[in-house]
Design a protein around this motif. Sequence first.
Motif, PDB file in Angstrom:
ATOM      1  N   GLU A   1     -43.079   6.144  54.405  1.00 49.51           N
ATOM      2  CA  GLU A   1     -42.573   6.131  52.768  1.00 49.51           C
ATOM      3  C   GLU A   1     -41.677   5.347  52.290  1.00 49.51           C
ATOM      4  N   VAL A   2     -40.820   4.870  53.207  1.00 49.28           N
ATOM      5  CA  VAL A   2     -39.734   3.904  52.630  1.00 49.28           C
ATOM      6  C   VAL A   2     -40.518   2.384  52.238  1.00 49.28           C
ATOM      7  N   LEU A   3     -41.626   2.077  53.304  1.00 49.09           N
ATOM      8  CA  LEU A   3     -42.292   0.930  52.899  1.00 49.09           C
ATOM      9  C   LEU A   3     -42.919   0.927  51.876  1.00 49.09           C
ATOM     10  N   ARG A   4     -43.579   2.213  51.660  1.00 46.73           N
ATOM     11  CA  ARG A   4     -44.462   2.453  50.213  1.00 46.73           C
ATOM     12  C   ARG A   4     -43.500   2.133  48.924  1.00 46.73           C
ATOM     13  N   GLY A   5     -42.065   2.762  49.162  1.00 43.60           N
ATOM     14  CA  GLY A   5     -41.202   2.469  48.148  1.00 43.60           C
ATOM     15  C   GLY A   5     -40.958   0.979  47.866  1.00 43.60           C
ATOM     16  N   ARG A   6     -41.230   0.329  48.915  1.00 46.60           N
ATOM     17  CA  ARG A   6     -40.878  -1.224  48.602  1.00 46.60           C
ATOM     18  C   ARG A   6     -41.991  -1.951  48.363  1.00 46.60           C
ATOM     19  N   GLY A   7     -43.130  -1.279  48.114  1.00 49.56           N
ATOM     20  CA  GLY A   7     -44.302  -1.999  47.386  1.00 49.56           C
ATOM     21  C   GLY A   7     -45.256  -2.416  48.618  1.00 49.56           C
TER      22      GLY A   7
ATOM     23  N   LEU B   1     -39.581  -6.177  76.531  1.00 48.47           N
ATOM     24  CA  LEU B   1     -39.920  -6.253  77.555  1.00 48.47           C
ATOM     25  C   LEU B   1     -41.710  -5.909  77.628  1.00 48.47           C
ATOM     26  N   LEU B   2     -42.019  -5.137  76.827  1.00 53.54           N
ATOM     27  CA  LEU B   2     -43.390  -4.836  76.741  1.00 53.54           C
ATOM     28  C   LEU B   2     -44.016  -5.923  75.772  1.00 53.54           C
ATOM     29  N   GLY B   3     -43.371  -6.704  75.223  1.00 51.49           N
ATOM     30  CA  GLY B   3     -43.982  -7.673  74.506  1.00 51.49           C
ATOM     31  C   GLY B   3     -44.224  -7.596  73.018  1.00 51.49           C
ATOM     32  N   ALA B   4     -43.644  -6.657  72.604  1.00 51.21           N
ATOM     33  CA  ALA B   4     -43.851  -6.189  71.085  1.00 51.21           C
ATOM     34  C   ALA B   4     -43.350  -7.576  70.225  1.00 51.21           C
ATOM     35  N   ASP B   5     -43.672  -7.959  68.936  1.00 53.52           N
ATOM     36  CA  ASP B   5     -43.197  -9.045  68.245  1.00 53.52           C
ATOM     37  C   ASP B   5     -42.107  -8.869  67.528  1.00 53.52           C
ATOM     38  N   ALA B   6     -41.467  -7.720  67.299  1.00 53.39           N
ATOM     39  CA  ALA B   6     -40.299  -7.289  66.764  1.00 53.39           C
ATOM     40  C   ALA B   6     -39.987  -5.959  67.093  1.00 53.39           C
ATOM     41  N   TRP B   7     -38.673  -5.539  67.108  1.00 58.21           N
ATOM     42  CA  TRP B   7     -38.290  -4.368  67.184  1.00 58.21           C
ATOM     43  C   TRP B   7     -37.147  -3.982  66.202  1.00 58.21           C
ATOM     44  N   ALA B   8     -37.331  -2.749  65.604  1.00 58.84           N
ATOM     45  CA  ALA B   8     -36.095  -2.327  64.678  1.00 58.84           C
ATOM     46  C   ALA B   8     -35.399  -1.086  64.881  1.00 58.84           C
ATOM     47  N   PRO B   9     -34.215  -0.725  64.928  1.00 60.69           N
ATOM     48  CA  PRO B   9     -33.513   0.574  65.370  1.00 60.69           C
ATOM     49  C   PRO B   9     -33.701   1.754  64.207  1.00 60.69           C
TER      50      PRO B   9
ATOM     51  N   ALA C   1     -35.498   2.525  59.973  1.00 61.67           N
ATOM     52  CA  ALA C   1     -36.247   2.230  58.867  1.00 61.67           C
ATOM     53  C   ALA C   1     -35.932   0.794  58.065  1.00 61.67           C
ATOM     54  N   ARG C   2     -34.644   1.166  57.654  1.00 56.45           N
ATOM     55  CA  ARG C   2     -34.176  -0.040  56.990  1.00 56.45           C
ATOM     56  C   ARG C   2     -34.310  -1.265  57.564  1.00 56.45           C
ATOM     57  N   SER C   3     -34.046  -1.587  58.818  1.00 53.60           N
ATOM     58  CA  SER C   3     -34.289  -2.604  59.390  1.00 53.60           C
ATOM     59  C   SER C   3     -35.777  -2.970  59.704  1.00 53.60           C
ATOM     60  N   ALA C   4     -36.508  -2.116  59.805  1.00 48.79           N
ATOM     61  CA  ALA C   4     -37.974  -2.365  59.986  1.00 48.79           C
ATOM     62  C   ALA C   4     -38.428  -2.974  58.527  1.00 48.79           C
TER      63      ALA C   4
ATOM     64  N   LEU D   1     -40.158  -6.715  57.727  1.00 47.88           N
ATOM     65  CA  LEU D   1     -41.460  -6.876  57.246  1.00 47.88           C
ATOM     66  C   LEU D   1     -41.347  -7.664  56.081  1.00 47.88           C
ATOM     67  N   ALA D   2     -40.236  -7.470  55.118  1.00 52.14           N
ATOM     68  CA  ALA D   2     -39.815  -8.143  53.889  1.00 52.14           C
ATOM     69  C   ALA D   2     -39.740  -9.861  54.290  1.00 52.14           C
ATOM     70  N   GLY D   3     -39.531 -10.066  55.454  1.00 53.78           N
ATOM     71  CA  GLY D   3     -39.605 -11.473  55.918  1.00 53.78           C
ATOM     72  C   GLY D   3     -40.712 -11.933  56.410  1.00 53.78           C
ATOM     73  N   GLY D   4     -41.613 -11.331  56.636  1.00 54.73           N
ATOM     74  CA  GLY D   4     -42.812 -11.571  57.295  1.00 54.73           C
ATOM     75  C   GLY D   4     -43.002 -11.440  58.908  1.00 54.73           C
ATOM     76  N   LEU D   5     -43.866 -11.130  59.534  1.00 54.97           N
ATOM     77  CA  LEU D   5     -44.174 -10.812  61.024  1.00 54.97           C
ATOM     78  C   LEU D   5     -45.384 -11.589  61.436  1.00 54.97           C
TER      79      LEU D   5
END
Length: 375
Positions: free
Chosen positions: A131-137, A207-215, A217-220, A224-228
Amino acid sequence: MIPTDTDIASDNRTPRPLADLRTALWRAVTDRDERAAGRVVLGALDDGLSTEEALLDLIVPVQVRVGTEWAAGRIGVAQEHAATAIHDRIIAAMAHREAGPAVPAPGAVRTVTVACVDGEWHALPARILAEVLRGRGHEVDFLGAQVPTPHLVAHMHHTAPDALALSSSLPTRLPTAHAAVTAVQAVGVPVLAGGAAFGTDGRHARLLGADAWAPDARSAAAILAGGLTRRTTGAVHLPADDLPHLSDQEYTFVAGDKARLVRATLAALEERLPAMRSYTQAQRDRTAEDVAHVVDFLSAALYVDDVPLFTDFLEWTADILQVRGVPAAALLPALACLAEELKDFPRALRLLTRGRAALEARDPRPPVPGPGTPA
Protein backbone atom coordinates in the motif's frame (compact mmCIF):
# COMPACT_ATOMS: atom_id res chain seq x y z
CA MET A 1 -15.00 28.21 -6.71
CA ILE A 2 -16.75 29.04 -3.44
CA PRO A 3 -15.95 26.46 -0.71
CA THR A 4 -18.87 24.54 0.72
CA ASP A 5 -19.71 24.24 4.42
CA THR A 6 -18.23 20.74 4.31
CA ASP A 7 -14.96 22.05 2.89
CA ILE A 8 -14.74 24.73 5.58
CA ALA A 9 -15.47 22.23 8.34
CA SER A 10 -12.82 19.88 6.97
CA ASP A 11 -10.26 22.68 6.74
CA ASN A 12 -10.89 23.67 10.36
CA ARG A 13 -10.43 20.18 11.78
CA THR A 14 -7.27 19.75 13.82
CA PRO A 15 -5.54 16.37 13.51
CA ARG A 16 -5.21 14.51 16.81
CA PRO A 17 -1.67 13.88 18.03
CA LEU A 18 -0.29 10.54 16.87
CA ALA A 19 0.23 9.39 20.46
CA ASP A 20 -3.49 9.86 21.15
CA LEU A 21 -4.44 8.08 17.93
CA ARG A 22 -2.23 5.10 18.82
CA THR A 23 -3.77 4.86 22.28
CA ALA A 24 -7.28 4.94 20.82
CA LEU A 25 -6.45 2.35 18.15
CA TRP A 26 -4.80 0.09 20.72
CA ARG A 27 -7.90 0.16 22.90
CA ALA A 28 -10.14 -0.57 19.94
CA VAL A 29 -8.19 -3.53 18.55
CA THR A 30 -7.64 -5.12 21.97
CA ASP A 31 -11.37 -4.74 22.65
CA ARG A 32 -11.96 -6.40 19.25
CA ASP A 33 -14.04 -3.36 18.26
CA GLU A 34 -13.51 -3.11 14.52
CA ARG A 35 -15.91 -0.19 14.09
CA ALA A 36 -14.11 1.88 16.69
CA ALA A 37 -10.73 1.02 15.16
CA GLY A 38 -12.01 2.06 11.74
CA ARG A 39 -13.26 5.36 13.12
CA VAL A 40 -9.84 6.08 14.58
CA VAL A 41 -7.90 5.44 11.38
CA LEU A 42 -10.38 6.72 8.80
CA GLY A 43 -11.15 9.73 10.96
CA ALA A 44 -7.45 10.53 11.12
CA LEU A 45 -7.32 10.41 7.32
CA ASP A 46 -10.26 12.80 7.15
CA ASP A 47 -8.39 15.13 9.50
CA GLY A 48 -5.41 15.30 7.19
CA LEU A 49 -3.17 12.37 8.11
CA SER A 50 -1.70 10.89 4.94
CA THR A 51 -2.30 7.26 4.02
CA GLU A 52 1.39 6.50 4.42
CA GLU A 53 1.45 8.12 7.87
CA ALA A 54 -1.65 6.17 8.89
CA LEU A 55 0.00 2.94 7.82
CA LEU A 56 3.52 3.45 9.16
CA ASP A 57 3.09 5.85 12.08
CA LEU A 58 -0.27 4.65 13.42
CA ILE A 59 -1.06 1.05 12.45
CA VAL A 60 2.51 -0.32 12.48
CA PRO A 61 3.38 0.88 16.04
CA VAL A 62 0.11 -0.52 17.38
CA GLN A 63 0.70 -3.85 15.62
CA VAL A 64 4.23 -3.99 17.06
CA ARG A 65 2.73 -3.42 20.50
CA VAL A 66 0.28 -6.26 19.89
CA GLY A 67 3.19 -8.62 19.25
CA THR A 68 5.09 -7.37 22.29
CA GLU A 69 2.11 -7.82 24.58
CA TRP A 70 1.51 -11.33 23.25
CA ALA A 71 5.14 -12.29 23.89
CA ALA A 72 4.85 -10.92 27.43
CA GLY A 73 1.78 -13.07 28.06
CA ARG A 74 -0.51 -10.10 28.62
CA ILE A 75 -2.77 -10.91 25.67
CA GLY A 76 -3.60 -14.31 24.18
CA VAL A 77 -3.10 -15.76 20.73
CA ALA A 78 -6.77 -15.26 19.78
CA GLN A 79 -6.63 -11.61 20.83
CA GLU A 80 -3.44 -11.11 18.82
CA HIS A 81 -5.05 -12.71 15.76
CA ALA A 82 -8.17 -10.56 16.16
CA ALA A 83 -6.12 -7.35 16.32
CA THR A 84 -4.14 -8.35 13.22
CA ALA A 85 -7.32 -9.18 11.32
CA ILE A 86 -8.86 -5.80 12.24
CA HIS A 87 -5.78 -3.98 10.98
CA ASP A 88 -5.88 -6.00 7.77
CA ARG A 89 -9.52 -5.07 7.10
CA ILE A 90 -8.89 -1.40 7.87
CA ILE A 91 -6.02 -1.37 5.38
CA ALA A 92 -8.36 -2.89 2.80
CA ALA A 93 -10.86 -0.10 3.46
CA MET A 94 -8.11 2.50 3.14
CA ALA A 95 -7.08 1.09 -0.23
CA HIS A 96 -10.48 1.95 -1.73
CA ARG A 97 -10.44 5.60 -0.70
CA GLU A 98 -9.86 8.20 -3.37
CA ALA A 99 -6.29 9.43 -3.48
CA GLY A 100 -4.44 11.96 -5.56
CA PRO A 101 -2.31 10.60 -8.42
CA ALA A 102 1.34 9.98 -7.63
CA VAL A 103 4.06 9.37 -10.16
CA PRO A 104 7.37 7.67 -9.36
CA ALA A 105 10.50 9.71 -9.98
CA PRO A 106 12.41 9.19 -13.25
CA GLY A 107 14.52 6.06 -12.98
CA ALA A 108 12.36 4.54 -10.26
CA VAL A 109 11.11 0.98 -10.38
CA ARG A 110 7.72 1.12 -12.09
CA THR A 111 6.18 -2.32 -11.47
CA VAL A 112 6.71 -4.25 -8.26
CA THR A 113 5.49 -7.65 -7.13
CA VAL A 114 5.18 -8.00 -3.34
CA ALA A 115 5.03 -11.54 -1.94
CA CYS A 116 5.72 -13.60 1.17
CA VAL A 117 8.07 -16.57 1.15
CA ASP A 118 6.48 -20.02 0.99
CA GLY A 119 5.52 -21.01 4.54
CA GLU A 120 5.36 -17.40 5.73
CA TRP A 121 1.88 -16.60 7.07
CA HIS A 122 2.68 -13.11 8.44
CA ALA A 123 1.37 -11.15 5.45
CA LEU A 124 0.57 -7.84 7.15
CA PRO A 125 4.07 -6.31 6.76
CA ALA A 126 4.07 -7.15 3.05
CA ARG A 127 0.57 -5.76 2.63
CA ILE A 128 1.54 -2.51 4.30
CA LEU A 129 4.56 -2.22 1.99
CA ALA A 130 2.32 -2.84 -1.03
CA GLU A 131 0.00 0.00 0.00
CA VAL A 132 2.90 2.38 0.68
CA LEU A 133 4.29 1.66 -2.78
CA ARG A 134 0.88 2.15 -4.42
CA GLY A 135 0.58 5.47 -2.64
CA ARG A 136 3.90 6.53 -4.16
CA GLY A 137 2.71 5.72 -7.67
CA HIS A 138 4.23 2.27 -8.28
CA GLU A 139 2.19 -0.40 -10.02
CA VAL A 140 1.96 -3.12 -7.38
CA ASP A 141 1.00 -6.77 -7.64
CA PHE A 142 0.42 -8.06 -4.10
CA LEU A 143 0.42 -11.86 -3.90
CA GLY A 144 -0.10 -12.24 -0.14
CA ALA A 145 1.09 -14.91 2.26
CA GLN A 146 2.85 -18.20 1.58
CA VAL A 147 3.60 -18.09 -2.15
CA PRO A 148 5.18 -21.39 -3.32
CA THR A 149 8.42 -20.69 -5.16
CA PRO A 150 7.45 -22.48 -8.43
CA HIS A 151 4.25 -20.41 -8.62
CA LEU A 152 6.18 -17.23 -7.80
CA VAL A 153 8.65 -17.91 -10.62
CA ALA A 154 5.81 -18.68 -13.04
CA HIS A 155 4.22 -15.36 -12.07
CA MET A 156 7.51 -13.56 -12.75
CA HIS A 157 7.64 -15.10 -16.22
CA HIS A 158 4.03 -14.10 -16.92
CA THR A 159 4.09 -10.52 -15.58
CA ALA A 160 7.80 -9.52 -15.90
CA PRO A 161 7.84 -6.94 -13.07
CA ASP A 162 10.76 -4.58 -12.61
CA ALA A 163 11.40 -5.95 -9.11
CA LEU A 164 10.22 -8.42 -6.49
CA ALA A 165 9.85 -7.36 -2.86
CA LEU A 166 10.14 -10.60 -0.88
CA SER A 167 8.99 -10.67 2.75
CA SER A 168 9.71 -13.13 5.55
CA SER A 169 9.38 -12.73 9.31
CA LEU A 170 10.55 -16.18 10.38
CA PRO A 171 14.25 -17.13 10.17
CA THR A 172 13.21 -20.75 9.77
CA ARG A 173 12.07 -19.81 6.25
CA LEU A 174 15.54 -18.63 5.18
CA PRO A 175 16.37 -21.78 3.15
CA THR A 176 13.09 -21.35 1.25
CA ALA A 177 13.76 -17.63 0.84
CA HIS A 178 17.18 -18.42 -0.61
CA ALA A 179 15.68 -20.74 -3.20
CA ALA A 180 13.13 -18.05 -4.13
CA VAL A 181 15.76 -15.31 -4.45
CA THR A 182 17.94 -17.47 -6.69
CA ALA A 183 15.06 -18.68 -8.87
CA VAL A 184 13.57 -15.22 -9.38
CA GLN A 185 16.96 -13.71 -10.21
CA ALA A 186 17.43 -16.48 -12.78
CA VAL A 187 14.54 -15.04 -14.80
CA GLY A 188 16.10 -11.58 -14.66
CA VAL A 189 14.08 -9.96 -11.88
CA PRO A 190 16.01 -8.24 -9.05
CA VAL A 191 14.95 -9.02 -5.48
CA LEU A 192 14.51 -6.63 -2.57
CA ALA A 193 14.36 -8.60 0.70
CA GLY A 194 12.69 -7.40 3.88
CA GLY A 195 11.35 -8.68 7.18
CA ALA A 196 12.74 -9.88 10.49
CA ALA A 197 13.97 -13.18 9.01
CA PHE A 198 16.75 -11.38 7.15
CA GLY A 199 18.28 -9.92 10.33
CA THR A 200 18.07 -6.46 11.86
CA ASP A 201 21.15 -5.51 9.84
CA GLY A 202 20.21 -7.37 6.64
CA ARG A 203 23.10 -9.81 6.97
CA HIS A 204 21.02 -12.79 5.90
CA ALA A 205 19.68 -10.96 2.85
CA ARG A 206 23.22 -10.21 1.72
CA LEU A 207 24.37 -13.75 2.45
CA LEU A 208 21.55 -15.21 0.37
CA GLY A 209 22.37 -12.95 -2.56
CA ALA A 210 19.41 -10.56 -2.54
CA ASP A 211 19.99 -7.47 -4.67
CA ALA A 212 18.93 -5.15 -1.85
CA TRP A 213 17.58 -5.21 1.69
CA ALA A 214 15.34 -2.78 3.55
CA PRO A 215 14.61 -2.67 7.29
CA ASP A 216 11.17 -1.08 6.84
CA ALA A 217 8.63 0.09 4.29
CA ARG A 218 9.95 3.64 3.97
CA SER A 219 13.46 2.37 3.32
CA ALA A 220 12.13 -0.11 0.75
CA ALA A 221 10.22 2.67 -1.01
CA ALA A 222 13.34 4.84 -1.07
CA ILE A 223 15.40 2.01 -2.61
CA LEU A 224 12.81 1.38 -5.31
CA ALA A 225 12.52 5.10 -6.00
CA GLY A 226 16.20 5.08 -6.93
CA GLY A 227 15.85 2.05 -9.21
CA LEU A 228 16.88 -1.54 -8.55
CA THR A 229 18.99 -3.73 -10.80
CA ARG A 230 20.60 -7.12 -10.42
CA ARG A 231 23.60 -6.86 -8.12
CA THR A 232 25.46 -9.44 -10.16
CA THR A 233 25.00 -10.73 -13.66
CA GLY A 234 26.26 -13.78 -15.45
CA ALA A 235 25.67 -17.50 -15.25
CA VAL A 236 22.79 -18.82 -13.19
CA HIS A 237 24.01 -20.24 -9.90
CA LEU A 238 22.59 -22.64 -7.33
CA PRO A 239 21.74 -21.63 -3.75
CA ALA A 240 24.63 -23.74 -2.44
CA ASP A 241 27.06 -21.58 -4.44
CA ASP A 242 26.45 -18.74 -1.96
CA LEU A 243 26.98 -20.96 1.10
CA PRO A 244 30.03 -23.22 0.78
CA HIS A 245 29.66 -24.40 4.39
CA LEU A 246 26.62 -26.43 3.30
CA SER A 247 29.01 -28.95 1.78
CA ASP A 248 29.36 -30.59 5.21
CA GLN A 249 25.73 -31.77 4.90
CA GLU A 250 24.93 -30.89 8.53
CA TYR A 251 21.97 -28.73 7.56
CA THR A 252 20.63 -31.41 5.23
CA PHE A 253 20.86 -34.07 7.93
CA VAL A 254 19.31 -32.05 10.76
CA ALA A 255 16.48 -30.64 8.65
CA GLY A 256 15.73 -34.00 7.05
CA ASP A 257 15.91 -35.92 10.34
CA LYS A 258 13.75 -33.51 12.33
CA ALA A 259 10.98 -35.98 13.20
CA ARG A 260 13.42 -38.57 14.55
CA LEU A 261 15.40 -35.95 16.47
CA VAL A 262 12.24 -34.71 18.18
CA ARG A 263 11.19 -38.25 19.12
CA ALA A 264 14.65 -39.15 20.40
CA THR A 265 14.90 -35.95 22.43
CA LEU A 266 11.51 -36.51 24.04
CA ALA A 267 12.48 -40.09 24.96
CA ALA A 268 15.79 -38.90 26.43
CA LEU A 269 14.02 -36.16 28.38
CA GLU A 270 11.72 -38.73 29.98
CA GLU A 271 14.78 -40.66 31.15
CA ARG A 272 16.38 -37.52 32.58
CA LEU A 273 13.17 -36.07 34.03
CA PRO A 274 10.84 -38.83 35.30
CA ALA A 275 8.19 -36.19 36.13
CA MET A 276 7.50 -35.98 32.38
CA ARG A 277 5.99 -39.46 32.50
CA SER A 278 2.98 -38.03 34.31
CA TYR A 279 2.39 -35.28 31.74
CA THR A 280 -1.04 -35.06 30.16
CA GLN A 281 -1.28 -35.52 26.42
CA ALA A 282 -1.66 -31.76 26.02
CA GLN A 283 1.54 -31.19 28.01
CA ARG A 284 3.40 -33.78 25.94
CA ASP A 285 2.18 -32.18 22.72
CA ARG A 286 3.34 -28.76 23.90
CA THR A 287 6.75 -30.13 24.85
CA ALA A 288 7.11 -31.83 21.46
CA GLU A 289 6.18 -28.55 19.77
CA ASP A 290 8.82 -26.68 21.78
CA VAL A 291 11.51 -29.23 20.88
CA ALA A 292 10.48 -29.06 17.22
CA HIS A 293 10.95 -25.26 17.28
CA VAL A 294 14.44 -25.72 18.71
CA VAL A 295 15.31 -28.13 15.88
CA ASP A 296 13.85 -25.75 13.28
CA PHE A 297 15.97 -22.83 14.47
CA LEU A 298 19.02 -25.04 14.80
CA SER A 299 18.52 -26.06 11.16
CA ALA A 300 18.15 -22.45 10.03
CA ALA A 301 21.29 -21.44 11.94
CA LEU A 302 23.19 -24.29 10.29
CA TYR A 303 21.96 -23.15 6.87
CA VAL A 304 23.31 -19.60 7.23
CA ASP A 305 26.10 -20.58 9.68
CA ASP A 306 24.95 -17.93 12.15
CA VAL A 307 25.30 -18.51 15.91
CA PRO A 308 23.23 -15.43 16.96
CA LEU A 309 20.24 -16.69 14.96
CA PHE A 310 20.07 -19.71 17.28
CA THR A 311 21.03 -18.01 20.54
CA ASP A 312 18.65 -15.09 19.92
CA PHE A 313 15.81 -17.57 19.43
CA LEU A 314 16.69 -19.33 22.70
CA GLU A 315 16.83 -16.01 24.54
CA TRP A 316 13.45 -15.00 23.11
CA THR A 317 11.97 -18.37 24.11
CA ALA A 318 13.48 -18.01 27.57
CA ASP A 319 11.85 -14.59 27.95
CA ILE A 320 8.45 -16.08 27.13
CA LEU A 321 8.96 -19.02 29.50
CA GLN A 322 10.00 -16.73 32.35
CA VAL A 323 6.90 -14.58 31.86
CA ARG A 324 4.95 -17.81 32.36
CA GLY A 325 6.86 -18.66 35.53
CA VAL A 326 9.30 -21.17 34.03
CA PRO A 327 13.06 -20.48 34.39
CA ALA A 328 15.15 -20.19 31.24
CA ALA A 329 17.25 -23.12 32.45
CA ALA A 330 14.29 -25.39 31.70
CA LEU A 331 15.54 -25.43 28.10
CA LEU A 332 18.94 -26.89 29.02
CA PRO A 333 18.01 -30.60 29.22
CA ALA A 334 16.55 -30.47 25.70
CA LEU A 335 19.76 -28.92 24.36
CA ALA A 336 21.81 -31.58 26.15
CA CYS A 337 19.72 -34.38 24.63
CA LEU A 338 20.04 -32.88 21.15
CA ALA A 339 23.80 -32.56 21.61
CA GLU A 340 23.99 -36.27 22.35
CA GLU A 341 22.04 -37.06 19.18
CA LEU A 342 24.26 -34.74 17.11
CA LYS A 343 27.63 -35.55 18.69
CA ASP A 344 29.19 -36.27 15.29
CA PHE A 345 28.24 -32.86 13.85
CA PRO A 346 30.74 -30.15 14.86
CA ARG A 347 28.79 -27.09 13.68
CA ALA A 348 25.58 -28.28 15.33
CA LEU A 349 27.47 -28.99 18.56
CA ARG A 350 29.01 -25.51 18.45
CA LEU A 351 25.55 -23.96 18.13
CA LEU A 352 24.12 -26.05 20.95
CA THR A 353 27.10 -25.26 23.19
CA ARG A 354 26.75 -21.54 22.56
CA GLY A 355 23.02 -21.79 23.19
CA ARG A 356 23.54 -23.50 26.52
CA ALA A 357 26.11 -20.88 27.52
CA ALA A 358 23.70 -18.06 26.71
CA LEU A 359 20.94 -19.61 28.82
CA GLU A 360 23.24 -20.44 31.73
CA ALA A 361 24.59 -16.88 31.77
CA ARG A 362 21.13 -15.38 32.16
CA ASP A 363 19.57 -17.93 34.53
CA PRO A 364 21.89 -19.97 36.78
CA ARG A 365 19.01 -21.60 38.63
CA PRO A 366 18.52 -25.36 38.11
CA PRO A 367 15.87 -26.32 35.57
CA VAL A 368 12.38 -26.78 36.93
CA PRO A 369 10.17 -28.92 34.69
CA GLY A 370 6.96 -27.13 33.81
CA PRO A 371 3.84 -28.14 31.90
CA GLY A 372 4.37 -27.90 28.20
CA THR A 373 8.03 -26.95 28.40
CA PRO A 374 10.92 -29.09 27.10
CA ALA A 375 12.12 -29.82 30.61
